[in-house]
Design a protein around this motif. Sequence first.
Motif, PDB file in Angstrom:
ATOM      1  N   VAL A 177      -3.896  24.255  34.871  1.00  0.00           N
ATOM      2  CA  VAL A 177      -5.016  24.976  34.285  1.00  0.00           C
ATOM      3  C   VAL A 177      -5.325  26.230  35.108  1.00  0.00           C
ATOM      4  O   VAL A 177      -5.586  27.301  34.560  1.00  0.00           O
ATOM      5  N   ARG A 178      -5.277  26.112  36.440  1.00  0.00           N
ATOM      6  CA  ARG A 178      -5.561  27.254  37.307  1.00  0.00           C
ATOM      7  C   ARG A 178      -4.589  28.400  37.026  1.00  0.00           C
ATOM      8  O   ARG A 178      -4.983  29.559  36.856  1.00  0.00           O
ATOM      9  N   ILE A 218      -5.094  30.146  33.623  1.00  0.00           N
ATOM     10  CA  ILE A 218      -6.291  30.985  33.496  1.00  0.00           C
ATOM     11  C   ILE A 218      -6.251  32.182  34.444  1.00  0.00           C
ATOM     12  O   ILE A 218      -6.554  33.316  34.048  1.00  0.00           O
ATOM     13  N   LEU A 258     -15.887  31.304  33.842  1.00  0.00           N
ATOM     14  CA  LEU A 258     -15.518  29.922  34.161  1.00  0.00           C
ATOM     15  C   LEU A 258     -16.681  28.968  33.892  1.00  0.00           C
ATOM     16  O   LEU A 258     -16.487  27.851  33.407  1.00  0.00           O
ATOM     17  N   LEU A 298     -15.689  26.665  30.939  1.00  0.00           N
ATOM     18  CA  LEU A 298     -14.937  25.571  31.559  1.00  0.00           C
ATOM     19  C   LEU A 298     -15.767  24.709  32.500  1.00  0.00           C
ATOM     20  O   LEU A 298     -15.214  23.916  33.265  1.00  0.00           O
ATOM     21  N   PHE A 346     -13.673  23.947  37.032  1.00  0.00           N
ATOM     22  CA  PHE A 346     -13.042  23.665  35.741  1.00  0.00           C
ATOM     23  C   PHE A 346     -13.334  22.228  35.286  1.00  0.00           C
ATOM     24  O   PHE A 346     -12.461  21.536  34.758  1.00  0.00           O
ATOM     25  N   PRO A 362      -8.729  22.219  38.168  1.00  0.00           N
ATOM     26  CA  PRO A 362      -7.735  23.299  38.196  1.00  0.00           C
ATOM     27  C   PRO A 362      -6.297  22.822  38.269  1.00  0.00           C
ATOM     28  O   PRO A 362      -5.387  23.536  37.856  1.00  0.00           O
ATOM     29  N   GLU A 417      -9.635  21.945  24.286  1.00  0.00           N
ATOM     30  CA  GLU A 417      -9.587  22.342  25.694  1.00  0.00           C
ATOM     31  C   GLU A 417      -8.593  23.481  25.905  1.00  0.00           C
ATOM     32  O   GLU A 417      -8.876  24.436  26.642  1.00  0.00           O
ATOM     33  N   ILE A 472      -9.251  27.282  27.379  1.00  0.00           N
ATOM     34  CA  ILE A 472      -8.439  27.808  28.485  1.00  0.00           C
ATOM     35  C   ILE A 472      -7.865  29.174  28.100  1.00  0.00           C
ATOM     36  O   ILE A 472      -7.917  30.130  28.883  1.00  0.00           O
TER      37      ILE A 472
END
Length: 598
Positions: A84-85, A88, A107, A111, A116, A122, A133, A137
């Motif tokens: 996810v980190r 994004i 964020l 999120l 997050f 993350p 989700e 993102i």
Amino acid sequence: MPNLIAAESISLALGTNQVLDAVSLGVGTGDRIGVVGRNGGGKSTLLRVLAGTQPIDSGRVTRVGGLTLGMLSQDDRLDPSATVRDAILGDLAEHEWAGDPRVRDILGGLLGGVGFTSVGGPDAVVGTKSGGERRRIALAQLLIEDPDLLLLDEPTNHLDVEGVQWLAEHLVRHRARPTNAFVTITHDRWFLDAVADHTWEVIDGRIEQYDGGYAAYVLAKNERTRVAAATEDRRQNLLRKELAWLRRGPPARTSKPRFRIDAANELIKNEPDPRDEVELVRFATTRLGKDVIDLIDATVEINGRKLLDKQTWRLAPGERTGIVGVNGAGKSTVLRAVEGTQPLAAGKRKQGRTVELAFLTQEVRELDAYDGMRVIDAITEVKSFIMLGGKEVSASSLAKRLGFSGPRQQTRVGDLSGGERRRLQILRLLMTEPNVLLLDEPTNDLDIETLTSLEDVLDGWAGTLVVVSHDRYLLERMCDRQIALLGDGRLRELPGGVEQYLELHAAAKESAAGPPATAAAPAPVSSAAEQREARKEMARIERTLSKLATQEEKLHTALVEAATDPARATDLDAQLRAIHAQREELEERWMEVGESAE
């Protein structure tokens, strides 16, 4: 303002469908443009043409040199193996994004914060995330990237009420600069009015352009329709009714609508309220009796979490209630508890003997069994005629009102789009002639025209209605009251509507102890009878205020005519001051009644 993108006489046909027919338009710096139109009408195709990913048959699209462009499409283009980190923030160093207030705001808004939390942290893998989700993102990644031009295809999908409001505020705050712009497709009318200063309607290969957001679009389109299409009486009446709601309802108290008030008032001065609430409640009581559905000291639990904790909720005949709450608050589960398919952990559910209940779920796979049937046959299989608004309505007529033209009624169910399947699902439910209707996110996959038609149909439907929705406009348009699930196991009355819910939720997030126990916080749902009486009194006061406004207008006219008659002018002025005093007294009473309904 100079154009970032200019399209000149562009045309595009997809199969036999002429999606764009010699269209010319431009996106200027600072523009905030909302795009509306029927499902399948070409809105997403238009965005792809502007982005340069959809070739055109003729014409020209030019872009200013050095333009950076980002597009949120309905297709998921995220790398499923990425964290996810990484999805994004990409290569941004931690000190770069953590120290940027704008990034932290994004964020937090989408999120759950810099951790997050709403998408599993993350280090979670994108491929394990749900569709909603992944959508958030992708939107967060695009907003952090901050290109010159944003193209957004249904950005509010999968966002709750708080998320929609946050996104509207973010776009207005950060995308109203003279160096950037955005174009967004949306069926969310509140969102459209909140963010757009121009509205484009994609219709029959053309792009009709309007100044302002949804309210201005309704007025201007009404005028165009009245002048250019006198034969379209049905659409004209719907637009007038929608405009009447805009002027009378909560959106009219905002400063956003940018149309001439005098013109709007002249247009709707003889337009009745969308619903005759007294008559509908009377008819609903006839159909239902006094007992509808009661949840008494009810506790609803999911995986050990109490969604409701010893709450009592008595649905009344003709009641129209909206339920709001964050994603995961348990709104759909509570709706199933009302329906009776969700067992109660404690308490009891009582249902009146005459209740005929219909439940619109978020699942459309129930139509798979009818894929080989024609649309009209899938409707008449339920019933061929129903009574609606005191009149007999045929299945074919009701289908037309919800967007199925004569030829389209002959289409196989298996060939329908997602929005059309949703419409068919609603039609089949209405043909059962329920007197209690539960709607779980009814706006999913529906365009604005279909939504206004559905609201018009339900305006004449006499029964008890409970709606779960993140569509703020629909809740305020369709429901007479709202209640909230704030995660504390209680049902909360919202006399102040969705705006009050947003304030309460914001306060709850700031307080470790939960929602503040102040006098402003609403009490649990109490006597429905008392609240109905309060609403009736408020309606009586509003009718009296309307009559006083008419008298006041006549007195002002008479005062002008009596300019040369001092005695007559003095008498008229005394009458005018008496009306002012009476109006102030009634307005104070209206406020008191509103507070007593909490």
